[in-house]
Design a protein around this motif. Structure first.
Motif, PDB file in Angstrom:
ATOM      1  N   LEU A  21       0.581  -1.259  -0.074  1.00  0.00           N
ATOM      2  CA  LEU A  21       0.309  -0.147  -0.106  1.00  0.00           C
ATOM      3  C   LEU A  21       0.672   1.003  -0.233  1.00  0.00           C
ATOM      4  CD1 LEU A  21      -3.231   1.135   0.302  1.00  0.00           C
ATOM      5  CD2 LEU A  21      -2.378   1.138   2.556  1.00  0.00           C
ATOM      6  N   ASN A  22       0.884   2.387  -1.008  1.00  0.00           N
ATOM      7  CA  ASN A  22       1.719   2.377  -1.490  1.00  0.00           C
ATOM      8  C   ASN A  22       0.579   4.350  -1.517  1.00  0.00           C
ATOM      9  OD1 ASN A  22       4.756   2.089  -2.045  1.00  0.00           O
ATOM     10  ND2 ASN A  22       3.231   0.898  -2.610  1.00  0.00           N
ATOM     11  N   ILE A  23       0.962   5.326  -0.032  1.00  0.00           N
ATOM     12  CA  ILE A  23       0.680   6.473  -0.405  1.00  0.00           C
ATOM     13  C   ILE A  23       1.585   7.686  -0.757  1.00  0.00           C
ATOM     14  CG2 ILE A  23      -0.499   8.775   1.129  1.00  0.00           C
ATOM     15  CD1 ILE A  23      -1.312   6.149   2.781  1.00  0.00           C
ATOM     16  N   ILE A  24       1.913   8.317  -1.973  1.00  0.00           N
ATOM     17  CA  ILE A  24       2.268   9.137  -2.186  1.00  0.00           C
ATOM     18  C   ILE A  24       1.738  10.583  -3.116  1.00  0.00           C
ATOM     19  CG2 ILE A  24       4.267  10.294  -4.691  1.00  0.00           C
ATOM     20  CD1 ILE A  24       3.647   7.196  -5.440  1.00  0.00           C
ATOM     21  N   LEU A  25       2.785  11.601  -1.955  1.00  0.00           N
ATOM     22  CA  LEU A  25       2.056  12.987  -2.199  1.00  0.00           C
ATOM     23  C   LEU A  25       2.508  13.904  -2.922  1.00  0.00           C
ATOM     24  CD1 LEU A  25       0.456  15.459  -0.084  1.00  0.00           C
ATOM     25  CD2 LEU A  25       3.340  15.994   1.058  1.00  0.00           C
ATOM     26  N   ILE A  26       1.723  14.400  -4.272  1.00  0.00           N
ATOM     27  CA  ILE A  26       2.732  15.123  -5.511  1.00  0.00           C
ATOM     28  C   ILE A  26       2.256  16.522  -5.033  1.00  0.00           C
ATOM     29  CG2 ILE A  26       2.403  15.175  -7.576  1.00  0.00           C
ATOM     30  CD1 ILE A  26       1.775  12.193  -7.977  1.00  0.00           C
ATOM     31  N   THR A  27       3.039  17.449  -5.538  1.00  0.00           N
ATOM     32  CA  THR A  27       3.315  18.428  -5.229  1.00  0.00           C
ATOM     33  C   THR A  27       2.795  18.896  -6.598  1.00  0.00           C
ATOM     34  OG1 THR A  27       5.215  18.764  -3.785  1.00  0.00           O
ATOM     35  CG2 THR A  27       4.148  20.586  -4.967  1.00  0.00           C
ATOM     36  N   MET A  28       2.004  19.828  -6.551  1.00  0.00           N
ATOM     37  CA  MET A  28       1.249  20.463  -7.470  1.00  0.00           C
ATOM     38  C   MET A  28       1.836  21.459  -8.385  1.00  0.00           C
ATOM     39  SD  MET A  28      -1.326  18.034  -7.385  1.00  0.00           S
ATOM     40  CE  MET A  28      -2.248  18.384  -8.592  1.00  0.00           C
ATOM     41  N   GLU A  29       3.098  20.771  -8.626  1.00  0.00           N
ATOM     42  CA  GLU A  29       2.931  21.934 -10.234  1.00  0.00           C
ATOM     43  C   GLU A  29       3.331  21.929 -11.629  1.00  0.00           C
ATOM     44  OE1 GLU A  29       8.080  21.521  -8.773  1.00  0.00           O
ATOM     45  OE2 GLU A  29       6.259  23.496  -8.149  1.00  0.00           O
ATOM     46  N   ASN A  30       3.906  22.252 -12.516  1.00  0.00           N
ATOM     47  CA  ASN A  30       3.508  21.767 -13.925  1.00  0.00           C
ATOM     48  C   ASN A  30       5.371  20.989 -14.095  1.00  0.00           C
ATOM     49  OD1 ASN A  30       1.129  22.872 -14.587  1.00  0.00           O
ATOM     50  ND2 ASN A  30       1.940  23.309 -16.530  1.00  0.00           N
ATOM     51  N   LYS A  31       5.497  20.194 -14.550  1.00  0.00           N
ATOM     52  CA  LYS A  31       6.908  19.679 -14.889  1.00  0.00           C
ATOM     53  C   LYS A  31       6.536  19.142 -16.635  1.00  0.00           C
ATOM     54  CE  LYS A  31       8.544  18.306 -10.995  1.00  0.00           C
ATOM     55  NZ  LYS A  31       7.350  18.917  -9.878  1.00  0.00           N
ATOM     56  N   ARG A  32       8.351  20.547 -16.690  1.00  0.00           N
ATOM     57  CA  ARG A  32       9.091  20.193 -18.099  1.00  0.00           C
ATOM     58  C   ARG A  32       9.870  18.927 -18.380  1.00  0.00           C
ATOM     59  NH1 ARG A  32       7.105  23.980 -22.090  1.00  0.00           N
ATOM     60  NH2 ARG A  32       9.056  24.854 -23.799  1.00  0.00           N
ATOM     61  N   ILE A  33       9.072  18.219 -19.425  1.00  0.00           N
ATOM     62  CA  ILE A  33      10.435  17.318 -19.355  1.00  0.00           C
ATOM     63  C   ILE A  33      11.372  17.431 -21.144  1.00  0.00           C
ATOM     64  CG2 ILE A  33      10.913  14.543 -19.770  1.00  0.00           C
ATOM     65  CD1 ILE A  33       8.395  14.848 -17.934  1.00  0.00           C
ATOM     66  N   LEU A  34      12.273  17.353 -21.183  1.00  0.00           N
ATOM     67  CA  LEU A  34      12.780  17.484 -22.337  1.00  0.00           C
ATOM     68  C   LEU A  34      13.454  16.043 -22.518  1.00  0.00           C
ATOM     69  CD1 LEU A  34      14.929  20.148 -24.080  1.00  0.00           C
ATOM     70  CD2 LEU A  34      16.423  18.177 -23.830  1.00  0.00           C
ATOM     71  N   THR A  35      13.984  16.109 -23.747  1.00  0.00           N
ATOM     72  CA  THR A  35      15.284  14.410 -24.400  1.00  0.00           C
ATOM     73  C   THR A  35      15.808  15.001 -25.486  1.00  0.00           C
ATOM     74  OG1 THR A  35      14.492  11.776 -24.799  1.00  0.00           O
ATOM     75  CG2 THR A  35      12.327  13.209 -24.926  1.00  0.00           C
ATOM     76  N   TRP A  36      16.350  14.361 -25.743  1.00  0.00           N
ATOM     77  CA  TRP A  36      17.317  14.601 -26.291  1.00  0.00           C
ATOM     78  C   TRP A  36      18.160  13.163 -26.759  1.00  0.00           C
ATOM     79  CZ3 TRP A  36      19.987  19.243 -29.049  1.00  0.00           C
ATOM     80  CH2 TRP A  36      20.444  19.845 -29.956  1.00  0.00           C
ATOM     81  N   ASN A  37      18.043  13.177 -27.892  1.00  0.00           N
ATOM     82  CA  ASN A  37      19.378  12.100 -28.559  1.00  0.00           C
ATOM     83  C   ASN A  37      20.531  12.584 -29.494  1.00  0.00           C
ATOM     84  OD1 ASN A  37      21.734  10.647 -29.975  1.00  0.00           O
ATOM     85  ND2 ASN A  37      20.489   8.674 -29.625  1.00  0.00           N
ATOM     86  N   ILE A  38      21.784  13.220 -28.072  1.00  0.00           N
ATOM     87  CA  ILE A  38      22.510  14.191 -29.084  1.00  0.00           C
ATOM     88  C   ILE A  38      23.725  13.548 -30.051  1.00  0.00           C
ATOM     89  CG2 ILE A  38      22.203  15.323 -26.846  1.00  0.00           C
ATOM     90  CD1 ILE A  38      24.359  14.570 -25.852  1.00  0.00           C
ATOM     91  N   ASN A  39      23.817  12.519 -30.481  1.00  0.00           N
ATOM     92  CA  ASN A  39      24.489  12.612 -31.327  1.00  0.00           C
ATOM     93  C   ASN A  39      25.858  12.175 -31.220  1.00  0.00           C
ATOM     94  OD1 ASN A  39      25.161  10.697 -33.711  1.00  0.00           O
ATOM     95  ND2 ASN A  39      25.780  12.011 -35.400  1.00  0.00           N
ATOM     96  N   TYR A  40      26.412  11.961 -29.614  1.00  0.00           N
ATOM     97  CA  TYR A  40      27.192  11.631 -28.775  1.00  0.00           C
ATOM     98  C   TYR A  40      28.465  13.148 -29.764  1.00  0.00           C
ATOM     99  CZ  TYR A  40      31.084   9.315 -27.516  1.00  0.00           C
ATOM    100  OH  TYR A  40      32.343   8.564 -26.159  1.00  0.00           O
ATOM    101  N   CYS A  41      27.415  14.244 -29.499  1.00  0.00           N
ATOM    102  CA  CYS A  41      28.207  15.719 -29.551  1.00  0.00           C
ATOM    103  C   CYS A  41      28.589  15.431 -31.416  1.00  0.00           C
ATOM    104  CB  CYS A  41      28.954  16.228 -28.755  1.00  0.00           C
ATOM    105  SG  CYS A  41      27.162  16.640 -27.470  1.00  0.00           S
TER     106      CYS A  41
END
Length: 287
Positions: A21-41
């Motif tokens: 049984l898990n009770i999780i408290l989540i802060t109610m704010e937006n999350k901006r997620i960025l993902t990128w394969n940068i091709n080893y620069c």
């Protein structure tokens, strides 16, 4: 503002659902997620016989989007490259080596400072790194390529088993359109539906990278996958590309052979209603 929700999940084979049984408290704010394969620069050739290392160019492009969570793939020598982000981000979790470079996660100073609990050791293996911030899992993932690749299919299935809601797993999955994403939900498909303007097949993608050779990649399946429990009211506020603007150069038109994705998620009791045709981010309105 806070939201409390309860969900139950097994963690060991011998445990039943009622054992956990898990009770999780989540802060109610937006999350901006960025993902990128940068091709080893890879080095960019801007002028004939003059090549420029594009590590800083890539770092500047990433930081310009002011994301909360950065999920990067094909990172070269993370101990050195990640220093470029030190003024804005904190590396979290252990970089995980894939078949090309490392998968890494960075968290903005603001999120890092305001988080109540961060678990950096959820997973770090074979191009996959997963962390937990205040009960929400975030992952950066780089899976093997190739049609019907058994390792890729098995790792994606294992990810589905290991990742518990709420979670956001982002990266270069290399999965084909007909391959199962199991219980995950694809952010792009969910947000854009049949109007998805991002064809990962580079033969059809108008922003494809062109080189002196005639070779073109047939697929670039970068995704942001998520799971959320029904008790959590989440809305995808925006979804779009980054790293998709051409740069001046002879050999390379773009900073990487992948485009990145950036998406914002809100966790509200009464989420804002998005108008039809509004992608939530003006920078992608003309694409």
């Amino acid at each position: 503002m806070f939201l409390i929700y309860v969900f139950i999940f097994p963690t060991e084979k011998n445990e039943t659902i009622l054992d956990i049984l898990n009770i999780i408290l989540i802060t109610m704010e937006n999350k901006r997620i960025l993902t990128w394969n940068i091709n080893y620069c890879e080095v960019c050739e801007f002028e004939e016989d003059k090549k420029i290392d594009n590590h800083q160019l890539i770092a500047d492009e990433i930081m310009s989007h002011k994301a909360d969570i950065l999920c990067l793939q094909e990172v070269p020598e993370p101990n050195e490259f990640l220093k470029l982000f030190k003024d804005s981000y904190v590396p979290v979790g252990t970089p995980s080596e894939s078949h090309h470079g490392y998968s890494c996660i960075l968290v903005s100073h603001r999120v890092y400072a305001t988080s109540k609990k961060i678990n950096e050791k959820v997973c770090s293996s074979a191009g996959i790194v997963i962390i937990d911030i205040d009960g929400v899992q975030y992952g950066s993932c780089h899976l093997p390529s190739g049609k019907n690749n058994t390792k890729r299919l098995n790792r994606l299935k294992k990810l589905d088993e290991v990742c518990r809601a709420p979670c956001f797993i982002s990266g270069d999955f290399n999965i084909r359109a007909k391959e199962s994403i199991h219980s995950f939900i694809d952010t792009g498909s969910e947000f854009l539906g049949q109007m998805n303007p991002y064809p990962w097949n580079t033969f059809r993608n108008p922003f494809r990278k062109t080189t002196a050779s005639s070779f073109k990649y047939r697929c670039r399946y970068d995704r942001i996958l998520f799971k959320v429990p029904s008790e959590l009211n989440m809305l995808i506020e925006s979804f779009g590309l980054m790293g998709d603007k051409k740069i001046k150069g002879k050999s390379f038109n773009y900073l990487s052979d992948h485009f990145g994705l950036i998406s914002e998620f809100s966790f509200n009791n009464e989420p804002t209603e998005r108008k039809e045709g509004d992608d939530g981010d003006d920078s992608y309105s003309d694409y």
